[in-house]
Design a protein around this motif. Structure first.
Motif, mmCIF file in Angstrom:
data_model
loop_
_atom_site.group_PDB
_atom_site.id
_atom_site.type_symbol
_atom_site.label_atom_id
_atom_site.label_comp_id
_atom_site.label_asym_id
_atom_site.label_seq_id
_atom_site.Cartn_x
_atom_site.Cartn_y
_atom_site.Cartn_z
ATOM 1 N N LEU A 1 -50.306 36.321 100.450
ATOM 2 C CA LEU A 1 -49.249 35.704 101.257
ATOM 3 C C LEU A 1 -48.320 36.740 101.862
ATOM 4 O O LEU A 1 -47.385 36.403 102.589
ATOM 5 C CB LEU A 1 -48.402 34.749 100.403
ATOM 6 C CG LEU A 1 -49.112 33.600 99.692
ATOM 7 C CD1 LEU A 1 -48.095 32.792 98.893
ATOM 8 C CD2 LEU A 1 -49.802 32.702 100.690
ATOM 9 N N SER B 1 -43.471 37.675 99.948
ATOM 10 C CA SER B 1 -43.658 36.355 99.342
ATOM 11 C C SER B 1 -44.187 36.489 97.919
ATOM 12 O O SER B 1 -43.801 35.720 97.035
ATOM 13 C CB SER B 1 -44.630 35.517 100.181
ATOM 14 O OG SER B 1 -44.031 35.140 101.390
ATOM 15 N N VAL C 1 -38.765 29.952 101.649
ATOM 16 C CA VAL C 1 -39.694 29.608 102.732
ATOM 17 C C VAL C 1 -39.483 30.641 103.830
ATOM 18 O O VAL C 1 -38.427 30.671 104.457
ATOM 19 C CB VAL C 1 -39.417 28.192 103.283
ATOM 20 C CG1 VAL C 1 -40.317 27.895 104.472
ATOM 21 C CG2 VAL C 1 -39.599 27.159 102.189
ATOM 22 N N VAL D 1 -45.724 32.899 107.959
ATOM 23 C CA VAL D 1 -46.626 33.322 106.903
ATOM 24 C C VAL D 1 -47.916 33.817 107.539
ATOM 25 O O VAL D 1 -48.506 33.132 108.352
ATOM 26 C CB VAL D 1 -47.061 32.144 105.996
ATOM 27 C CG1 VAL D 1 -47.254 32.591 104.580
ATOM 28 C CG2 VAL D 1 -46.130 30.983 106.121
ATOM 29 N N ARG E 1 -48.632 25.764 109.177
ATOM 30 C CA ARG E 1 -48.434 26.774 108.125
ATOM 31 C C ARG E 1 -47.017 26.705 107.571
ATOM 32 O O ARG E 1 -46.795 26.872 106.373
ATOM 33 C CB ARG E 1 -48.705 28.178 108.682
ATOM 34 C CG ARG E 1 -50.171 28.515 108.829
ATOM 35 C CD ARG E 1 -50.403 30.013 108.717
ATOM 36 N NE ARG E 1 -49.584 30.776 109.646
ATOM 37 C CZ ARG E 1 -49.933 31.047 110.907
ATOM 38 N NH1 ARG E 1 -51.081 30.610 111.361
ATOM 39 N NH2 ARG E 1 -49.146 31.740 111.688
ATOM 40 N N GLN E 2 -46.054 26.431 108.469
ATOM 41 C CA GLN E 2 -44.672 26.343 108.030
ATOM 42 C C GLN E 2 -44.485 25.170 107.061
ATOM 43 O O GLN E 2 -43.799 25.302 106.044
ATOM 44 C CB GLN E 2 -43.788 26.155 109.267
ATOM 45 C CG GLN E 2 -42.379 26.617 109.056
ATOM 46 C CD GLN E 2 -41.721 26.963 110.370
ATOM 47 O OE1 GLN E 2 -41.953 26.309 111.391
ATOM 48 N NE2 GLN E 2 -40.894 27.976 110.353
ATOM 49 N N SER F 1 -45.790 26.099 103.776
ATOM 50 C CA SER F 1 -44.823 26.954 103.089
ATOM 51 C C SER F 1 -43.731 26.149 102.396
ATOM 52 O O SER F 1 -43.337 26.460 101.270
ATOM 53 C CB SER F 1 -44.130 27.883 104.096
ATOM 54 O OG SER F 1 -44.779 29.092 104.162
ATOM 55 N N ARG G 1 -45.179 24.538 99.435
ATOM 56 C CA ARG G 1 -45.383 25.552 98.397
ATOM 57 C C ARG G 1 -44.064 25.817 97.653
ATOM 58 O O ARG G 1 -44.032 25.890 96.426
ATOM 59 C CB ARG G 1 -45.924 26.827 99.054
ATOM 60 C CG ARG G 1 -46.620 27.775 98.128
ATOM 61 C CD ARG G 1 -45.705 28.903 97.702
ATOM 62 N NE ARG G 1 -45.287 29.729 98.819
ATOM 63 C CZ ARG G 1 -44.072 30.238 98.942
ATOM 64 N NH1 ARG G 1 -43.151 30.004 98.027
ATOM 65 N NH2 ARG G 1 -43.761 30.982 99.971
#
Lengths: 340, 263
Positions: free
Chosen positions: A225, A229, B79, B83, B142-143, B146, B149
């Motif tokens: 990542l 991160s 965040v 990424v 992808r955001q 994130s 995540r």
């Protein structure tokens, strides 16, 4: 790719283990002496009938299959680790110059050793010393304020590899004809030094490498990542980078010092496996060990049998088979995975 | 979370001079400022990726520099703006990586971990992306992954760096709703955003960063003034009130004779 589970990990590794056993059977059966599978099985069962068959299977082919497995496993695992370390799928075990240092050490002994009374037996230790010296150099040069930067590592490795090649060309050109041939074979990579004594150190560093890398597997996933991160997810990225660098370098150094620069194993096997089983390092690292072992055993069997009565260096087979395979993979992989 | 006199100099360039900012429990704080003002730098200091030259960041009374990375990751999730993933992990695997600080070195995620990740994805309406390769997804997707995540990390503090920059309006609202809900039960969120009108609607405190300091921090309707916008962004703007009483910023142009401010 579904999240990794214990069941899937065990399943994949069992399949690969079966592949390694099949490859070993091929490796034991392949060769000019025409020993049947039945005879091999009875030799392995301790019930061999002819002494010649026992000798060839146990003393000639077995050590060589074992060495092929260990070298293939070391190179493939080191390939996975360097790719994760540099966050670059195109890295291979040789990209950081550890191989160049090992080759320089080994070839210096080959071309100049006889003058100071060092025989061929001194080549592997000298090559390993070259690998260690290079690792130390990488560590020292690329470390900035206690941190090892990946760009610094890559640049140091590329420059050092170029320097080592130049020095090797110089050594080869002042060496005699006989030394010249062995230097040439070594640069392509060959398992003809396949004796049990040399397999020991390779096994040792493979074991150390796997034992240190496996606990870092989750951290290596996170560093995909990005380093920042990964840190924010709790990874001590500097520590991880150092450990992986040293563990992978020692594996490469040990493998190269006995087998020379066998190419493509460390590039293709990680890619092939990532395509088949996904990029999770908890599975990818042990899978690469098994896949690399099977691949190199089979390539060596081909190298020993392709020409009648003559043996090819296995590095020529891995490169001849590996080059086109890699291009094909890259085409498939590119469409699926590098579309960003 | 409290920033106490945080200053940082990168090279010989002072980025942040003297930051005092409190992110109270149960509240959402939005941080705004011009490009290069040091917003991302402040988040990097809070997540201990960057060490401040002076000052300290406290998390529940403890300095973040006294915690191990793992301990901090159990309490604080980030965040990032963007990424880029170097290997073809599936989106679901990436979301599940949020569990990492809570797991041991070896072993696999449990059913409970997977349930937490699935819930986060459902919350953002992205469960259909779970099996796609992260490398195939758009910037906005992808955001969202994130954000999912970070939620899967189950932290006490959530730091978001322009989490809505690549998102359509519906997903902007969804993410900010999610952050709002997150900040209930004593948890907090610090959001860097350029969308002042949307921020005003979803935060408790709006902090304006200018010249390496917090120019003003308070309720959005108090902080969003014509003078402040002129000072921070160098723009002429009207502030109008939406029917529900939330301030809306209408930019009209750069201030006469003024270039965009240089941080």
């Amino acid at each position: 790719m579904k999240p990794l589970t214990a069941a899937r990990t065990i399943g994949v590794l069992l399949v690969l283990l079966v592949l390694v056993i099949a490859a070993a059977a091929i490796g034991l059966a392949a060769g000019p002496s025409g020993i049947s599978i039945a005879e091999i099985v009875s030799v392995l069962g301790g019930r061999g009938e002819s002494d010649a068959a026992i000798d060839i299977v146990l003393r000639v082919r077995m050590p060589r299959v074992l060495l092929g497995a260990l070298v293939g496993a070391s190179l493939a695992v080191a390939g996975v680790l360097f790719q994760a370390l540099l966050r670059n799928p195109l890295a291979d075990p040789y990209v950081l110059g550890v191989s160049g240092g090992a080759a320089l050490g080994g070839i210096a002994v080959m071309s100049l050793g006889s003058a100071i009374g060092l025989g061929y037996a001194a080549v592997p230790p000298a090559a390993f010393a070259g690998a260690i010296a290079t690792t130390a150099l990488l560590y020292a040069i690329s470390g900035v304020q206690g941190r090892v930067s990946t760009t610094g590592l890559l640049l140091t490795g590329v420059v050092f590899n170029a320097f080592a090649s130049a020095a090797i060309v110089f050594l080869a050109s002042i060496a005699g004809m006989t030394e010249g041939t062995s230097i040439f074979l070594w640069l392509i990579g060959s398992l003809s030094a396949g004796r049990l004594e040399v397999a020991g150190p390779v096994a040792l560093f493979l074991a150390i490498g796997l034992a240190t890398a496996m606990p870092l597997a989750r951290g290596l996933n996170l560093s995909a990542l990005g380093e920042e991160s990964a840190q924010q997810l709790g990874v001590d990225i500097d520590r991880q980078r150092r450990i992986v660098l040293v563990a992978a370098s020692l594996m490469v150094g040990a493998a190269v010092s006995v087998a020379g620069l066998i190419g493509f194993v460390g590039l293709i096997i990680p890619h092939l496996l990532r395509l088949l089983i996904g990029p999770d390092h908890r599975l990818l690292i042990p899978a690469a060990a098994l896949g690399g072992a099977a691949f190199l055993i089979v390539c060596d069997a081909i190298a020993r049998t392709l020409l009648d009565g003559r043996e090819l260096p296995v590095g020529a087979i891995t490169a001849l088979a590996g080059g086109p395979l890699f291009l094909w993979l890259l085409r498939r992989y590119h469409n699926r995975s590098f579309s960003s | 979370m409290v920033f106490d006199g945080v200053a940082v100099t990168l090279g010989d360039q002072p980025i942040l001079r003297d930051i005092h900012l409190e992110v109270p429990a149960g509240q959402v704080v939005v941080l705004a400022g011009c490009n290069g003002a040091g917003k991302t730098t402040l988040l990097r200091i809070a997540s201990r990726v960057l060490r401040p030259t002076a000052g300290r960041v406290y998390l529940g009374g403890q300095g973040v520099d006294t915690l191990s990375r793992r301990e901090l990751a159990q309490q604080l999730a980030v965040v990032p703006q963007d990424v880029s993933v170097s290997f073809p992990f599936s989106a679901g695997e990436v979301v599940l990586m949020g569990r990492a600080p809570h797991l041991g070195m070896l072993g696999f995620e449990s059913r409970a971990d997977i349930a937490i990740a699935n819930e986060a994805m459902e919350r953002l309406g992205i469960e259909h992306l779970a099996h796609r390769s992260i490398l195939e997804l758009s910037g906005g997707e992808r955001q969202l992954i994130s954000v999912a995540r970070a939620l899967t990390q189950q932290p006490r503090v959530l730091l978001l760096d322009e989490p809505t920059a690549h998102l359509d309006l519906a997903h902007r609202v969804a993410v900010l709703d999610c952050v709002r809900d997150f900040a209930r039960d004593g948890r907090t969120a610090l959001v860097v955003s350029h969308d002042l009108s949307l921020a005003a609607r979803s935060c408790d405190v709006l902090a304006l960063l200018s010249g390496g300091k917090i120019l003003e921090a308070g309720a959005p309707r108090d902080v969003l003034t014509v003078d402040n916008l002129r000072e921070v962004f160098g723009i002429r703007a009207d502030i109008v009130m939406a029917p529900d009483g939330c301030p809306v910023v209408v930019p009209r142009g750069l201030h006469r004779g003024q270039q965009p401010p240089v941080a």
